[in-house]
Design a protein around this motif. Structure first.
Motif, short mmCIF file in Angstrom:
data_model
loop_
_atom_site.label_atom_id
_atom_site.label_comp_id
_atom_site.label_asym_id
_atom_site.label_seq_id
_atom_site.Cartn_x
_atom_site.Cartn_y
_atom_site.Cartn_z
N LYS A 36 0.83 -1.20 0.00
CA LYS A 36 0.00 0.00 0.00
C LYS A 36 0.87 1.26 0.00
O LYS A 36 1.91 1.30 0.65
CB LYS A 36 -0.92 0.02 1.22
N THR A 59 0.73 4.96 1.16
CA THR A 59 0.00 5.91 2.01
C THR A 59 0.44 7.32 1.67
O THR A 59 1.61 7.67 1.87
CB THR A 59 0.27 5.62 3.50
N LEU A 116 0.69 -0.66 -6.37
CA LEU A 116 0.34 -0.55 -4.96
C LEU A 116 -1.09 -0.04 -4.79
O LEU A 116 -1.64 0.62 -5.67
CB LEU A 116 1.31 0.41 -4.25
N GLU A 117 -1.66 -0.34 -3.65
CA GLU A 117 -3.00 0.16 -3.33
C GLU A 117 -2.88 1.56 -2.73
O GLU A 117 -2.16 1.75 -1.75
CB GLU A 117 -3.69 -0.77 -2.33
N VAL A 149 -3.68 4.70 -0.43
CA VAL A 149 -4.34 4.93 0.84
C VAL A 149 -4.26 6.42 1.15
O VAL A 149 -3.18 6.97 1.36
CB VAL A 149 -3.69 4.12 1.99
#
Length: 267
Positions: free
Chosen positions: A44, A46, A81-82, A84
């Protein structure tokens, strides 16, 4: 018995090979998990923004949207990537990246020497500049007219040092939008903020006017100084977005103009 041992050995060997194959696949696709980057959470990205800087980042329900947010999400996708989102007060975002609370900040930060002491910056993803905004009845028409005036700016922004060139009377507020709203309501003599932010506020009905530009600034993504691999990967992703026209398209969508090209007047 011997044949049974051979069968058992073969089964164990197959399991070991399968496990090794799985590890190999995970390593060969490191981008999908972000294992080569030092991330807050594996897989992730961020990223922080203020959520108070239309049209770059602002709230729609419980989610942030805007040009900065679109850029952050596009970069995360390119890195596998995710994304956030993390909404934070602008004045504390650079410190948050420095201290590892956020992987990066996509929050319209102007590259300054002071900020570079805390974080690394990518190549600029857009260009803008500080502008003087006043009320229509104001007698401020040029930078010289700012001498000794009350100039409001967003706390923690690069506009603080610009205002200090003209006055010691500098009320600092949580966001540029708050400063402009206060100006339109009759408070302060002027506000120094980003050109696009001021124009957006005018388009949204605030009775203020642009009275002069104070320069050109490079806006970039802040990355923790210890995460060199992530910095390199984001720069590569940004270059890919510039070359493909994707970055310009996002700017047109959210800002209404291509702000991704360096102005000829920039040094």
């Amino acid at each position: 018995m011997r044949r049974l041992n051979i069968v058992i050995f073969s089964i164990v060997l197959l399991f070991l090979l399968a496990a090794c194959g799985s590890d190999s696949n995970a390593d060969s696709n490191g981008t999908a998990s972000g294992s080569e980057y030092d991330l807050i959470e594996n897989g992730k990205l961020t990223f922080a923004a203020s959520g108070e800087f239309m049209p770059f980042s602002y709230m729609e329900g419980s989610e942030m949207v805007g040009f900065d947010i679109a850029v952050g999400e596009a970069i995360a996708e390119k890195l596998g990537l995710e994304p956030v989102q993390q909404k934070a007060k602008f004045s504390g975002i650079v410190t948050g990246v420095n201290e590892g609370r956020y992987d990066i900040a996509v929050a319209s930060h102007t590259i300054t020497d002071e900020r570079k002491e805390q974080v690394n910056f990518t190549e600029p993803y857009y260009y803008s500049g500080p502008v003087i905004f006043t009320r229509p009845d104001s007698d401020i028409n040029s930078p010289e007219d700012l001498e000794g005036k009350e100039i409001s700016v967003s706390r923690g922004s690069s506009y603080v040092s610009i205002a200090e060139e003209y006055t010691d009377n500098i009320p600092q507020v949580d966001s540029d939008v708050v400063a402009l709203q206060s100006l339109a309501s009759g408070h302060h003599d002027a506000v120094i903020t980003d050109d696009i932010t001021g124009i957006t506020a005018i388009d949204n009905g605030l009775e203020i006017e642009k009275r002069g530009q104070l320069g050109v600034s490079n806006q970039a993504i802040a990355v923790n100084k210890e995460n060199e691999e992530l910095l390199k990967a984001i720069d590569e992703a940004l270059q890919e977005m510039k070359d493909s026209g994707e970055l310009a398209e996002l700017a047109e969508e959210w800002v209404g103009a291509d702000i991704t090209q360096e102005p000829e007047t920039a040094e």
